[in-house]
Scaffold this motif. Structure first.
Motif, PDB file in Angstrom:
ATOM      1  N   LEU A 541       0.877  -1.479  -0.155  1.00 17.50           N
ATOM      2  CA  LEU A 541      -0.090  -0.188   0.248  1.00 17.50           C
ATOM      3  C   LEU A 541       0.727   1.040  -0.243  1.00 17.50           C
ATOM      4  N   ALA A 542       1.781   1.360   0.859  1.00 20.47           N
ATOM      5  CA  ALA A 542       2.689   3.466   0.919  1.00 20.47           C
ATOM      6  C   ALA A 542       3.775   3.174  -0.652  1.00 20.47           C
ATOM      7  N   GLN A 543       3.978   2.132  -0.646  1.00 15.81           N
ATOM      8  CA  GLN A 543       4.423   2.294  -1.987  1.00 15.81           C
ATOM      9  C   GLN A 543       3.965   2.460  -3.408  1.00 15.81           C
ATOM     10  N   GLN A 544       3.116   1.872  -3.349  1.00 15.53           N
ATOM     11  CA  GLN A 544       1.496   1.480  -4.176  1.00 15.53           C
ATOM     12  C   GLN A 544       1.353   3.792  -4.139  1.00 15.53           C
ATOM     13  N   ALA A 545       0.708   3.327  -2.890  1.00 16.85           N
ATOM     14  CA  ALA A 545      -0.049   5.259  -3.181  1.00 16.85           C
ATOM     15  C   ALA A 545       1.156   5.904  -3.494  1.00 16.85           C
ATOM     16  N   VAL A 546       2.437   6.862  -3.421  1.00 13.80           N
ATOM     17  CA  VAL A 546       3.376   7.460  -3.529  1.00 13.80           C
ATOM     18  C   VAL A 546       3.911   7.410  -5.475  1.00 13.80           C
ATOM     19  N   ALA A 547       3.480   5.829  -5.160  1.00 11.47           N
ATOM     20  CA  ALA A 547       4.153   5.424  -7.366  1.00 11.47           C
ATOM     21  C   ALA A 547       2.909   6.161  -7.994  1.00 11.47           C
ATOM     22  N   ALA A 548       2.078   5.988  -7.070  1.00 12.10           N
ATOM     23  CA  ALA A 548       0.908   6.253  -8.199  1.00 12.10           C
ATOM     24  C   ALA A 548       0.898   7.668  -8.278  1.00 12.10           C
ATOM     25  N   ARG A 549       0.953   8.162  -7.020  1.00  8.22           N
ATOM     26  CA  ARG A 549       0.952   9.575  -7.377  1.00  8.22           C
ATOM     27  C   ARG A 549       2.363  10.027  -8.241  1.00  8.22           C
ATOM     28  N   MET A 550       3.674   9.714  -8.192  1.00  9.54           N
ATOM     29  CA  MET A 550       4.089   9.631  -8.912  1.00  9.54           C
ATOM     30  C   MET A 550       3.935   9.522 -10.594  1.00  9.54           C
ATOM     31  N   GLN A 551       3.098   9.123 -10.793  1.00  9.07           N
ATOM     32  CA  GLN A 551       2.504   8.414 -11.916  1.00  9.07           C
ATOM     33  C   GLN A 551       1.775   9.965 -12.434  1.00  9.07           C
ATOM     34  N   LEU A 552       0.914  10.302 -11.807  1.00  4.71           N
ATOM     35  CA  LEU A 552       0.229  11.498 -12.017  1.00  4.71           C
ATOM     36  C   LEU A 552       0.574  13.240 -12.097  1.00  4.71           C
ATOM     37  N   PHE A 553       2.051  12.709 -10.586  1.00  2.12           N
ATOM     38  CA  PHE A 553       2.833  14.175 -10.995  1.00  2.12           C
ATOM     39  C   PHE A 553       3.733  14.247 -12.416  1.00  2.12           C
ATOM     40  N   SER A 554       4.269  12.674 -13.649  1.00  2.32           N
ATOM     41  CA  SER A 554       5.118  12.552 -13.569  1.00  2.32           C
ATOM     42  C   SER A 554       4.612  13.375 -15.247  1.00  2.32           C
ATOM     43  N   MET A 555       3.200  13.120 -15.374  1.00  2.00           N
ATOM     44  CA  MET A 555       1.881  14.071 -16.352  1.00  2.00           C
ATOM     45  C   MET A 555       2.416  15.313 -16.983  1.00  2.00           C
ATOM     46  N   SER A 556       3.335  15.844 -17.710  1.00  2.00           N
ATOM     47  CA  SER A 556       2.569  17.214 -18.229  1.00  2.00           C
ATOM     48  C   SER A 556       1.928  17.547 -18.948  1.00  2.00           C
ATOM     49  N   TYR A 557       0.523  18.462 -18.697  1.00  2.00           N
ATOM     50  CA  TYR A 557      -0.529  18.570 -19.473  1.00  2.00           C
ATOM     51  C   TYR A 557      -0.484  18.002 -20.528  1.00  2.00           C
ATOM     52  N   GLN A 558       0.739  18.373 -21.776  1.00  2.00           N
ATOM     53  CA  GLN A 558       0.749  18.069 -23.005  1.00  2.00           C
ATOM     54  C   GLN A 558       0.756  16.444 -23.608  1.00  2.00           C
ATOM     55  N   VAL A 559       1.478  16.180 -22.001  1.00  2.00           N
ATOM     56  CA  VAL A 559       1.487  14.400 -22.741  1.00  2.00           C
ATOM     57  C   VAL A 559      -0.470  13.616 -21.717  1.00  2.00           C
ATOM     58  N   ILE A 560      -0.845  14.289 -20.791  1.00  2.00           N
ATOM     59  CA  ILE A 560      -2.775  14.231 -20.957  1.00  2.00           C
ATOM     60  C   ILE A 560      -3.000  14.333 -22.287  1.00  2.00           C
ATOM     61  N   GLU A 561      -3.028  15.033 -22.854  1.00  2.00           N
ATOM     62  CA  GLU A 561      -3.956  15.965 -23.749  1.00  2.00           C
ATOM     63  C   GLU A 561      -3.554  14.763 -25.258  1.00  2.00           C
TER      64      GLU A 561
END
Ligand SMILES: Cc1cc2nc3c(=O)[nH]c(=O)nc-3n(C[C@H](O)[C@H](O)[C@H](O)COP(=O)(O)OP(=O)(O)OC[C@H]3O[C@@H](n4cnc5c(N)ncnc54)[C@H](O)[C@@H]3O)c2cc1C
Length: 654
Positions: A541-561
Motif C-alpha cells: 500500500l504505502a509504495q503503491q500510493a506514492v508510486a501512483a502519485r508519481m505517475q500523476l505528477f510526472s504527466m505534463s498537460y501536453q502528455v495528458i492531452e
C-alpha cells in the motif's frame, strides 16, 4: 429493478410488487431471471495477476510551471483546476522541503486574534465554521486555504464552446438522490437544507436525435453499480464497441466464456456475511481477500480495480478494506444491504449532479456565511452562477472571513499545550510569511498535511496520522463541439480496458428555473468526463500510493492531452470522430491526495487498538481535526459531519 425495467422484462405490475421485496435488478440479465443455477457455474482457475510495475519515475515536486497545469478554462475557477503548479510548488517548498523554517519567527504578525481559525475551505472546513457561526453569530472566524478559490475537492470547470457555456465538476460529483433515501442511508447532512439547497429536481431530456439513448443522471452510478442507467459501450482492442454487455450476459463481448460466467456470478451474488461481527470481519481483510473467500475468479479484479479506485477508495481491490468496498456497494458486498433490510440501494438511487458538481452545493455554504461573496440573491440560480466577489471574502468587519492562496505552514499552541489559551497560525501568502492567532483551530486538512504542520504532536497522534495513505486521481473534462460519434454508436458512456483512462460519460443536467443550463443534443457542445485513478496492483500500500502519485505528477498537460486525443481517436475515429474538429478544450484537474485509501483495519482498528481515525478525532489542546478522510468514505456529507463534530469540539473549549 425499477418498474419500467420490469415491464420491459415482460412482467406485470403485480409480479413486480412481489419480486421487488426479494429480487433485484441483479437477478435479471437481458430480461432472463437467473439465480440458483449460478451456484453451479464452473469457476475458472485463478489467472496470474497482472504484473505490478514499480513506478520510480523521477517526478519534479517543485518548480513546476503553467505548462504542467494546462488551461483552467473560464470564469472564477480558471486559476484553480485541481492542484495547480502554484499549489504544488508552494506545498512542496514550504511543507515538504521545509524551505521557510528558519524564517518562521520573523513572520509578519498581523495582530489579528480570531475565535476560530479553520485550515481548509472544503466541505469539512466550511461546516466547522458554519457550526461555530450558528452557535456564536458574533464570533470572529478566519478560513485559510491554499487554493485560489474555495471548495477543496468540490470545484468546477467552465468552458465556452461555439457560444454555449458549459460546466463540469473538477472532482466531487454528486449527492445521493432521492434525498429521502440518502437520509435513510446516512448519505446526507442536515446542512444541505440549512444552506438553502432544493429538495427536488427535474432533469432535461435528450433532443436532436431519433435514437433513444439513455443518458445517466451522473457519471458515477453507471460505472458499475447501476449500469442500467446509461447506454454504455465496452470497447475491446481490435474489436470495437460491444453495446450494453451487462444487458445480455456479455453475449457479444470478445472475452472468454469462462470470464462471462465469472462476471455474472459476481453481479448476481447477494450472499451476506452471516456473522454478528460482519463489519469487523470485513474490515479485517482486503477486498481481494473477500473476493478470494467468495471464490471469485482473480480475473475480475481487472474489471473491478478502476471502479473500486475511482468511486472513492483510491486504489484497487488488493489495497482496500473489504468494509470500505461495502461502503461503496461493491460486488460481493451487496448481500449485506439486503441482510440489513435496506435493500439494494442501486435499485432506486443515483446521484444528483449539478452543473458544477458538488461545488454547486459548496457555494451555498459560502453564500450562507459570507452573503456578498457571490453576486446576486440567494436564489438557486444566482448561487450557482453568480460571480465571486473577491473583496467580500476577506472583509474586515464580517464575522466569517476567507483568505485564499494562503498555505498554512505552522500551527502551534502558545505556551504549554495543557494551559495554552491560544494557537499561533503561520501561513505563506504572496511569497511572504504571515501570522495570526486564534482561541481555537480546526485543521480541516488531510493527515499528510497535519503531520507536517501541527507542532508538538504526541507520538500517539503521529502514529495515527502515519496510518493514513492517500491515492491520486486525475479528473478530465473534455469539451466537445458535438458528440455525434457517440450517438452513432448509440451510447452515452464508454468503458475500456487498455490504453489511457478507462471510463468516460456524459450526464443529464438538472433544470434550473425550468431551463436546461446546457444542451443535451449530439449536434451541440457537451462535456465528456473522465475520472482516472492509478492503481498499481501487487505493490504494498504505502509504495503503491506514492508510486501512483508519481505517475500523476510526472504527466505534463501536453502528455495528458496527447493521450486523450489518441484514446478517443482509437475508439471513436471509426465512428466519425475527428479530434482537431470535435474537441474544443480539455481541462486536467490533478488531485495528488484525492482519497484516503482505507486499508484493512481502517474502520475498526488493528490488534485490538482503537482505529487511527478515532485517535485523530480527539481534540488536541485547542485544536480539533476535521476532514472527510476521517470517515474512510469520502463523500461530502461525511466531510460535513467531521466538520460539524470538530466545530462543536472547539465550541466546547471555551
Ligand atoms: C475526483 C473526486 C470525486 C468525488 N466525487 C464525489 C461525489 O460524487 N460525491 C461526494 O459526496 N463526494 C465526492 N468526492 C469526495 C468529497 O467531495 C470530498 O470528500 C470532500 O469534498 C472533501 O472535503 P474536505 O473538506 O474533507 O476536504 P478537501 O476538499 O480536501 O478540503 C481541504 C482543503 O484544505 C486545503 N489545504 C490543505 N492543506 C492546506 C494548508 N497547508 N494550508 C491551507 N489550506 C490547505 C486543501 O487545499 C483543500 O482546499 C469526490 C472527491 C474526488 C477527489
Amino acid at each position: 429493478m425499477n418498474v419500467p425495467d420490469a415491464q420491459k422484462a415482460g412482467q406485470s405490475r403485480t409480479d413486480v410488487a412481489v419480486l421487488s421485496t426479494s429480487i433485484t435488478r441483479r437477478d435479471f440479465v437481458g430480461g432472463t431471471l437467473l439465480g440458483s443455477g449460478l451456484a453451479l457455474l464452473a469457476m475458472q482457475a485463478p489467472s496470474v495477476l497482472r504484473q505490478a510495475q514499480a513506478q520510480t519515475l523521477a517526478a519534479p515536486l517543485a518548480g513546476l510551471g503553467p505548462d504542467w497545469t494546462g488551461p483552467g478554462g473560464l470564469g472564477d475557477y480558471a486559476r484553480s483546476n485541481g492542484n495547480t503548479h502554484e499549489v504544488v510548488n508552494a506545498a512542496h517548498e514550504a511543507l515538504r522541503n521545509d524551505a521557510y523554517r528558519a524564517q518562521l519567527d520573523s513572520a509578519h504578525d498581523s495582530g489579528e486574534l480570531y475565535d476560530l481559525v479553520v485550515v481548509g475551505a472544503g466541505f469539512a472546513g466550511l461546516s466547522a465554521a458554519l457550526t461555530y457561526q450558528l452557535e456564536r453569530p458574533h464570533a470572529r472566524c478566519l478560513i485559510l486555504d491554499n487554493h485560489a478559490i474555495f471548495g477543496g475537492e468540490a470545484k468546477q470547470n467552465e468552458f465556452e464552446v461555439d457560444g454555449v457555456r458549459l460546466w463540469a465538476a473538477q472532482g466531487s460529483h454528486g449527492q445521493m438522490y432521492p434525498l429521502a433515501d440518502a437520509q435513510r442511508w446516512g448519505e446526507y447532512h442536515h446542512f444541505y437544507s440549512k444552506v438553502g439547497m432544493p429538495e427536488a429536481f427535474q432533469w432535461q431530456r435528450l433532443s436532436g436525435t431519433a435514437k433513444n439513448i439513455k443518458v445517466p443522471w451522473d457519471v458515477y452510478s453507471p460505472m458499475h453499480y447501476a449500469w442500467e442507467q446509461a447506454d454504455t459501450g465496452f470497447y475491446y482492442e481490435g474489436h470495437g464497441f460491444t453495446l450494453n454487455p451487462w444487458q445480455n450476459g456479455f453475449r457479444d463481448a470478445p472475452i472468454p466464456e469462462s470470464l462471462k460466467r465469472e462476471y455474472l456470478a459476481m453481479e448476481l451474488n447477494k450472499e451476506p456475511v452471516s456473522r454478528t461481527d460482519w463489519a469487523q470481519w470485513l474490515d479485517s481483510m482486503s477486498y481481494s481477500d473477500l473476493l478470494e473467500a467468495k471464490k471469485a475468479d482473480p480475473r475480475i479484479k481487472q474489471y473491478l480495480d478502476p471502479i473500486v479506485a475511482a468511486v472513492g477508495l483510491g486504489l484497487g481491490c488488493d489495497a482496500v478494506s473489504a468494509y470500505g468496498a461495502y461502503n461503496f456497494l461493491m460486488p460481493y458486498t451487496v448481500g449485506q444491504f439486503l441482510e440489513l433490510g435496506i435493500g439494494d440501494p442501486s435499485d432506486r438511487s443515483h446521484l444528483v449532479s449539478l452543473p458544477g458538481g458538488n461545488g454547486s452545493i459548496l457555494r451555498h455554504f459560502v453564500k450562507t456565511m459570507i452573503p456578498d461573496a457571490i453576486a446576486g440573491s440567494r436564489t438557486f440560480k444566482d448561487v450557482l452562477f453568480g460571480a465571486v466577489n473577491w473583496q467580500a471574502l476577506d472583509g474586515q468587519n464580517q464575522p466569517v472571513r476567507m483568505r485564499l492562496s494562503s498555505t498554512v505552514m505552522d500551527v502551534r499552541h502558545e505556551g504549554a499545550r495543557d494551559r495554552s489559551e491560544s494557537v499561533r497560525v503561520t501561513y505563506l501568502k504572496d511569497g511572504r510569511l504571515h501570522r495570526v492567532r486564534a482561541k481555537g483551530v480546526v485543521m480541516a486538512s488531510g493527515q499528510w498535511i497535519n503531520k507536517r504542520v501541527v507542532r508538538g504532536l504526541s507520538a500517539t497522534y503521529r502514529e495515527a496520522m502515519e496510518f493514513f495513505h492517500h491515492a491520486p486521481m486525475l479528473t478530465l473534462n473534455v469539451a466537445v463541439r458535438n458528440w455525434k460519434f457517440m450517438e452513432k454508436v448509440g451510447i452515452s458512456a464508454a468503458r475500456w480496458f487498455e490504453g489511457f483512462g478507462w471510463w468516460l460519460s456524459l450526464k443529464r443536467q438538472v433544470l434550473i428555473d425550468g431551463s436546461e443550463p446546457m444542451p443535451l443534443d449530439p449536434n451541440k457542445p457537451a462535456v465528456l468526463q473522465m475520472y482516472i485513478p492509478f492503481p498499481i496492483p501487487g505493490l504494498p500500500l504505502a509504495q503503491q500510493a506514492v508510486a501512483a502519485r508519481m505517475q500523476l505528477f510526472s504527466m505534463s498537460y501536453q502528455v495528458i492531452e496527447k493521450a486523450v486525443l489518441a484514446q478517443l481517436t482509437k475508439m471513436f475515429g471509426p465512428h466519425g470522430f475527428d479530434a482537431a474538429r470535435d474537441i474544443a478544450g480539455i481541462i486536467a484537474n490533478r488531485w495528488g491526495h484525492a482519497y484516503i485509501v482505507p486499508q484493512p483495519g481502517f474502520f475498526y482498528g488493528v490488534g485490538g487498538k482503537p482505529a487511527a481515525k478515532e485517535v485523530i478525532r480527539q481534540p488536541f489542546g485547542k485544536m480539533a481535526f476535521a476532514h472527510s478522510e476521517l470517515s474512510g468514505m469520502q463523500v461530502w456529507p461525511n466531510a460535513a459531519k467531521e466538520g460539524e463534530r470538530a466545530g462543536q469540539q472547539v465550541l466546547a473549549m471555551s
